[in-house]
Design a protein around this motif. Sequence first.
Motif, PDB file in Angstrom:
ATOM      1  N   GLU A  18      30.742 -35.065  64.584  1.00 28.79           N
ATOM      2  CA  GLU A  18      31.588 -35.708  63.570  1.00 28.79           C
ATOM      3  C   GLU A  18      31.949 -34.739  62.472  1.00 28.79           C
ATOM      4  OE1 GLU A  18      29.572 -39.158  62.189  1.00 28.79           O
ATOM      5  OE2 GLU A  18      29.407 -39.924  64.245  1.00 28.79           O
ATOM      6  N   GLY A  19      30.929 -34.030  62.056  1.00 28.05           N
ATOM      7  CA  GLY A  19      31.152 -33.060  60.984  1.00 28.05           C
ATOM      8  C   GLY A  19      32.262 -32.101  61.374  1.00 28.05           C
ATOM      9  N   GLY A  20      32.224 -31.679  62.603  1.00 35.36           N
ATOM     10  CA  GLY A  20      33.224 -30.731  63.073  1.00 35.36           C
ATOM     11  C   GLY A  20      34.624 -31.336  63.012  1.00 35.36           C
ATOM     12  N   ASP A  21      34.704 -32.613  63.396  1.00 34.72           N
ATOM     13  CA  ASP A  21      36.009 -33.259  63.368  1.00 34.72           C
ATOM     14  C   ASP A  21      36.579 -33.324  61.966  1.00 34.72           C
ATOM     15  OD1 ASP A  21      35.505 -35.690  66.027  1.00 34.72           O
ATOM     16  OD2 ASP A  21      36.306 -33.642  66.012  1.00 34.72           O
ATOM     17  N   GLY A  22      35.696 -33.685  61.077  1.00 34.01           N
ATOM     18  CA  GLY A  22      36.135 -33.881  59.710  1.00 34.01           C
ATOM     19  C   GLY A  22      36.572 -32.582  59.059  1.00 34.01           C
ATOM     20  N   GLU A  23      36.055 -31.537  59.539  1.00 33.17           N
ATOM     21  CA  GLU A  23      36.287 -30.278  58.871  1.00 33.17           C
ATOM     22  C   GLU A  23      37.632 -29.675  59.242  1.00 33.17           C
ATOM     23  OE1 GLU A  23      33.670 -26.362  58.214  1.00 33.17           O
ATOM     24  OE2 GLU A  23      32.839 -27.946  59.448  1.00 33.17           O
ATOM     25  N   GLY A  24      38.301 -29.102  58.272  1.00 39.17           N
ATOM     26  CA  GLY A  24      39.603 -28.509  58.532  1.00 39.17           C
ATOM     27  C   GLY A  24      39.501 -27.294  59.427  1.00 39.17           C
ATOM     28  N   GLY A  25      38.489 -26.527  59.177  1.00 49.22           N
ATOM     29  CA  GLY A  25      38.357 -25.254  59.906  1.00 49.22           C
ATOM     30  C   GLY A  25      37.792 -25.436  61.301  1.00 49.22           C
ATOM     31  N   GLY A  26      37.629 -26.692  61.738  1.00 51.48           N
ATOM     32  CA  GLY A  26      36.977 -26.983  63.020  1.00 51.48           C
ATOM     33  C   GLY A  26      37.670 -26.337  64.206  1.00 51.48           C
ATOM     34  N   ALA A  27      38.955 -26.213  64.114  1.00 50.99           N
ATOM     35  CA  ALA A  27      39.750 -25.491  65.108  1.00 50.99           C
ATOM     36  C   ALA A  27      39.497 -25.955  66.535  1.00 50.99           C
ATOM     37  CB  ALA A  27      39.523 -23.987  65.019  1.00 50.99           C
ATOM     38  N   GLY A  28      39.233 -27.252  66.692  1.00 47.79           N
ATOM     39  CA  GLY A  28      39.177 -27.836  68.028  1.00 47.79           C
ATOM     40  C   GLY A  28      38.052 -27.316  68.906  1.00 47.79           C
ATOM     41  N   HIS A  65      40.111 -12.676  57.890  1.00 47.26           N
ATOM     42  CA  HIS A  65      40.939 -11.609  58.440  1.00 47.26           C
ATOM     43  C   HIS A  65      40.252 -10.799  59.528  1.00 47.26           C
ATOM     44  CE1 HIS A  65      44.215 -12.307  55.782  1.00 47.26           C
ATOM     45  NE2 HIS A  65      43.385 -12.329  54.743  1.00 47.26           N
ATOM     46  N   SER A  66      38.991 -10.443  59.290  1.00 49.92           N
ATOM     47  CA  SER A  66      38.310  -9.607  60.284  1.00 49.92           C
ATOM     48  C   SER A  66      38.103 -10.412  61.562  1.00 49.92           C
ATOM     49  CB  SER A  66      36.953  -9.143  59.745  1.00 49.92           C
ATOM     50  OG  SER A  66      36.095 -10.241  59.625  1.00 49.92           O
ATOM     51  N   PRO A  67      38.090  -9.735  62.721  1.00 47.82           N
ATOM     52  CA  PRO A  67      37.947 -10.463  63.992  1.00 47.82           C
ATOM     53  C   PRO A  67      36.669 -11.308  64.037  1.00 47.82           C
ATOM     54  CG  PRO A  67      38.324  -8.094  64.367  1.00 47.82           C
ATOM     55  CD  PRO A  67      38.192  -8.284  62.897  1.00 47.82           C
ATOM     56  N   LEU A  68      35.573 -10.735  63.579  1.00 48.20           N
ATOM     57  CA  LEU A  68      34.316 -11.481  63.618  1.00 48.20           C
ATOM     58  C   LEU A  68      34.387 -12.688  62.693  1.00 48.20           C
ATOM     59  CD1 LEU A  68      31.448 -11.733  64.687  1.00 48.20           C
ATOM     60  CD2 LEU A  68      30.692 -10.238  62.860  1.00 48.20           C
ATOM     61  N   GLY A  69      35.010 -12.484  61.539  1.00 48.52           N
ATOM     62  CA  GLY A  69      35.176 -13.579  60.586  1.00 48.52           C
ATOM     63  C   GLY A  69      35.953 -14.716  61.228  1.00 48.52           C
ATOM     64  N   LYS A  70      37.033 -14.355  61.922  1.00 46.70           N
ATOM     65  CA  LYS A  70      37.847 -15.380  62.587  1.00 46.70           C
ATOM     66  C   LYS A  70      37.012 -16.132  63.612  1.00 46.70           C
ATOM     67  CE  LYS A  70      42.443 -13.427  62.215  1.00 46.70           C
ATOM     68  NZ  LYS A  70      43.136 -12.260  62.757  1.00 46.70           N
ATOM     69  N   LEU A  71      36.257 -15.345  64.346  1.00 43.68           N
ATOM     70  CA  LEU A  71      35.429 -15.941  65.386  1.00 43.68           C
ATOM     71  C   LEU A  71      34.427 -16.923  64.788  1.00 43.68           C
ATOM     72  CD1 LEU A  71      34.883 -15.758  68.447  1.00 43.68           C
ATOM     73  CD2 LEU A  71      33.114 -14.099  67.931  1.00 43.68           C
ATOM     74  N   LEU A  72      33.805 -16.492  63.693  1.00 38.74           N
ATOM     75  CA  LEU A  72      32.821 -17.357  63.049  1.00 38.74           C
ATOM     76  C   LEU A  72      33.479 -18.625  62.537  1.00 38.74           C
ATOM     77  CD1 LEU A  72      30.610 -14.856  61.039  1.00 38.74           C
ATOM     78  CD2 LEU A  72      29.948 -16.210  63.010  1.00 38.74           C
ATOM     79  N   MET A  73      34.661 -18.478  61.950  1.00 37.38           N
ATOM     80  CA  MET A  73      35.324 -19.633  61.366  1.00 37.38           C
ATOM     81  C   MET A  73      35.884 -20.543  62.455  1.00 37.38           C
ATOM     82  SD  MET A  73      34.667 -19.369  58.317  1.00 37.38           S
ATOM     83  CE  MET A  73      35.610 -20.716  57.609  1.00 37.38           C
ATOM     84  N   ALA A  74      36.065 -19.978  63.642  1.00 41.99           N
ATOM     85  CA  ALA A  74      36.609 -20.799  64.725  1.00 41.99           C
ATOM     86  C   ALA A  74      35.602 -21.830  65.198  1.00 41.99           C
ATOM     87  CB  ALA A  74      37.015 -19.912  65.895  1.00 41.99           C
ATOM     88  N   LYS A 103      29.439 -15.827  54.630  1.00 43.55           N
ATOM     89  CA  LYS A 103      28.108 -15.261  54.442  1.00 43.55           C
ATOM     90  C   LYS A 103      27.073 -16.139  55.140  1.00 43.55           C
ATOM     91  CE  LYS A 103      25.123 -13.505  50.771  1.00 43.55           C
ATOM     92  NZ  LYS A 103      24.188 -14.614  50.497  1.00 43.55           N
ATOM     93  N   GLN A 104      27.242 -17.423  54.917  1.00 40.09           N
ATOM     94  CA  GLN A 104      26.301 -18.352  55.560  1.00 40.09           C
ATOM     95  C   GLN A 104      26.341 -18.212  57.075  1.00 40.09           C
ATOM     96  OE1 GLN A 104      26.878 -22.447  54.576  1.00 40.09           O
ATOM     97  NE2 GLN A 104      25.993 -22.097  52.534  1.00 40.09           N
ATOM     98  N   ARG A 105      27.554 -18.169  57.575  1.00 44.09           N
ATOM     99  CA  ARG A 105      27.690 -18.107  59.030  1.00 44.09           C
ATOM    100  C   ARG A 105      27.191 -16.769  59.569  1.00 44.09           C
ATOM    101  NH1 ARG A 105      32.695 -21.965  60.619  1.00 44.09           N
ATOM    102  NH2 ARG A 105      32.148 -23.556  59.122  1.00 44.09           N
ATOM    103  N   ARG A 106      27.359 -15.764  58.763  1.00 49.09           N
ATOM    104  CA  ARG A 106      26.859 -14.454  59.200  1.00 49.09           C
ATOM    105  C   ARG A 106      25.337 -14.500  59.347  1.00 49.09           C
ATOM    106  NH1 ARG A 106      27.035  -9.932  54.877  1.00 49.09           N
ATOM    107  NH2 ARG A 106      25.281 -11.212  54.206  1.00 49.09           N
ATOM    108  N   ASP A 107      24.687 -15.118  58.361  1.00 46.58           N
ATOM    109  CA  ASP A 107      23.217 -15.199  58.438  1.00 46.58           C
ATOM    110  C   ASP A 107      22.784 -15.988  59.664  1.00 46.58           C
ATOM    111  OD1 ASP A 107      23.178 -13.766  56.197  1.00 46.58           O
ATOM    112  OD2 ASP A 107      22.773 -15.450  54.843  1.00 46.58           O
ATOM    113  N   PHE A 108      23.538 -17.030  59.936  1.00 46.31           N
ATOM    114  CA  PHE A 108      23.237 -17.836  61.111  1.00 46.31           C
ATOM    115  C   PHE A 108      23.395 -16.994  62.386  1.00 46.31           C
ATOM    116  CE2 PHE A 108      25.495 -20.193  64.494  1.00 46.31           C
ATOM    117  CZ  PHE A 108      24.405 -20.863  64.998  1.00 46.31           C
ATOM    118  N   LEU A 109      24.470 -16.224  62.397  1.00 48.30           N
ATOM    119  CA  LEU A 109      24.726 -15.377  63.558  1.00 48.30           C
ATOM    120  C   LEU A 109      23.588 -14.393  63.753  1.00 48.30           C
ATOM    121  CD1 LEU A 109      26.709 -14.426  65.781  1.00 48.30           C
ATOM    122  CD2 LEU A 109      27.543 -12.743  64.149  1.00 48.30           C
ATOM    123  N   ARG A 110      23.132 -13.844  62.641  1.00 45.34           N
ATOM    124  CA  ARG A 110      22.057 -12.850  62.725  1.00 45.34           C
ATOM    125  C   ARG A 110      20.831 -13.466  63.409  1.00 45.34           C
ATOM    126  NH1 ARG A 110      21.807 -10.265  57.378  1.00 45.34           N
ATOM    127  NH2 ARG A 110      23.332  -8.798  58.190  1.00 45.34           N
TER     128      ARG A 110
END
Lengths: 498, 312
Positions: free
Chosen positions: A96-106, A146-155, A222-229
């Motif tokens: 649900e959270g994902g749906d609600g979020e704008g950046g959810g990107a399907g 902008h950065s590829p990894l950033g895009k990936l994380l936000m996707a 930053k948060q997502r980066r830490d999660f990725l780590r």
Amino acid sequence: MGVERTISNFIRALRNAEVRVSTAETLDAMSVVDLVGYEDKAHLKRSLSLALPKTADEKNTFDACFDQFFQFQDVRGEAANDSKSESEQEGEESGEGGDGEGGGAGGTPQTQNRRKKKSKSKAKQNNLYEEEEEADLGPGEITEAHSPLGKLLMANSRVELAQSMAKAGEAINVREIQIFTQKGLYARRIMDYMGLPDLNQEISDLRTDSRIPARRLGQELKQRRDFLREQVRDYVEQQFMLNADVSGKRLREEMLRSVKLSNVEHRNFRLIQEMVYKMAKKLSTLHSRRRKVFKRGQLNVPKTLRNNMSYDGAIFDLYWKSVKVDRPKVFAICDVSGSVANYARFMLMFLYSMDEVMPKVRSFAFSSDLAEVTELFNRNKIEDAIAKVLHDYSGGSTDYGQALLDFKKLCLDDVDNRTTIIVLGDARNNHGETHAEVLKELYDRSKRVIWLNPEAKLAWNTGDSEMRKYGAYSHQVEECNSLMHLERVVSNLLRQTN
Amino acid sequence: MGDMEKLAESVSSLQAAFEAHRYICSEEIATAVFLAYQLRKPILIEGPPGVGKTELAKTAAKMFALPLIRLQCYEGLDESKAIYEWKYGKQLLYTQVLKEALGEVLGNAKGFRESVEQLHKFGDIFFSEEFLEPRPLMKAIKEEDGCILLIDEIDKADHEFESLLLEILSDYQLSIPEIGTIKAAAEPPLVFLTSNNTREISDALKRRCLHLYIPFPDVDLEQRIVAARVPEIPPALQQQLVAFIHELRTLDLKKMPAISETIDWARTLLLLHADALDATVVRDTLNVILKFQEDIDNVKGEVTAITAKVAK
């Protein structure tokens, strides 16, 4: 998929730690798990330790391996402390959270699929979806990364993220990880490969940006980066368990097997000795069977019947197929002068560790004069005997000619067509007389002459090396400077002498 | 049958049942028997001598109220002693007796060919089960209600003998060339193999078995074992002697004292009416627990120190 997958992964880790597990035993393990269930970890461990490891040593390895493996993972293939219901619940929530979020990107449908497979670090997962904003930035617009990894994380797509992680792992050969101290290194390499530097740059840029949406993005990234780590670390950990040498011993053994014996450091002698013993044992069991068969006679049925015909078919005079009495001899002639001493040490160790299957070995040591050292070996422990030989005979400059003459005088009469002569030496004769004709005589009389040269092939025949002359009168000439070579040579020897 | 299932239904019930038969076992041992029963797999038991490997099989037989069939292995053991043998004497005797009846059998046969054909009709009478002398393995397979098969000291037998065992261990059946394959009765035997590790058992055999390693027990377990086996012993003495044995096991000895030695020693001390360990008693009875003169000489010097340590 949980249980079987986890068990087979665990078995991979076990094999990796040098516990031999066959397919049949894997099936046993599965039925054990079916029977005892996985609720009681101690019970499961006890049960599996009956089905999988088959020696006392292996049991110790198993214990360590089990604890390590299931420290992170439950048998069902889920993160520890997570029950199934919880994970499902959470799945819905975050969906649900994902749906609600704008950046959810399907990414949502995939995300849910993915979650069933890989439901580790659920707590962290929440951070991915739920916006934990810092106080000064309310929810609202967010700029694009902008950065590829950033895009990936936000996707927000865990599938893509995992894929990218696996790709990075592949690219930097994470499978080659060997010791646990490398875990950090590999984790960083994966992050780097995935584009961490760019991301870091972007984050630090964004955080100092004056626009609120941009700063918001910075925080989020930053948060997502830490999660990725965290994820990458788990991934590396798993790869380590599956591929690396958990105890570090195998690495050393592997290394020592192929390292030049003259370069072995003194502190590794013990380990080498152990390895020599182990390799000798292996060869022994391999060859002992065949020898046993040889020792026994077999009833010669046709001959027995034929010869008992005259007694009205009552068989009381038995004829046996003649037992082959073949007592091969091995003469080992070792150069023990400084340059070759270490090789001699390990070869003698090898030969004498195999007394069970090895035919009688007589050994000779020389640097300038040659003497028989067989007695010494029979009376002392191998290590002591070797030390003594090296001490007593290794002085003086090498003289192969003299050594061959001495050998001829000592035991040419004992050399016959069942004799194998092994010469271990670099054939560097200090430009002295080679007396190759003596070797020719031995070559003609014996079954085989094997010359083992610890030098690399390229160095043969250079300087005072007389390899060409001696090589001509040897049945077999081999480069021999590591345990691996030794093992091959001895194994060949057994095949031919038996 | 029902009893057996009940007994083997969980590890703890097995453990209790073993205890009732005065065999105190660790959880590992009970788990092994549990799995062996449930999965119908043989157990290969390894461990130093005297830790109760053979005893485990014997006790299991008593507990499940099954007959115990034991095959002691030694060098040169072969199929005629382990599986079956033809009763040669009986075969010979019968041929002699039947010689006379031969005329009747061949009665109206004319010529050689017909006689042989006539004989063929009687088939392989002499190689039927009537003339088969079953040896332990065959007996175990034929036991209707199941049994405990103990193959003791498998490491003493030859390599080849191990291969002979593979068929019975994995499929509970035996193949006899003259007769065919004999399958186990409805209830296959529960197989225990023991090994003292004087040589490596082949992988093929190990693969077919559960592997149980019985080490020397810890202090607590050994105390319970002694208490169960020699119940008359005063608790204080029992604690001291177990502690003493454990101290001994930390020394470099040719042969470590095993549980059986501990029990023997407990009985000895009881006979001597000792209430507590003291250096003199220990020195006098050292030959009960140590079996090599060298070990005895080595330990004698340390006895006072160890006794003092244990007495605390």
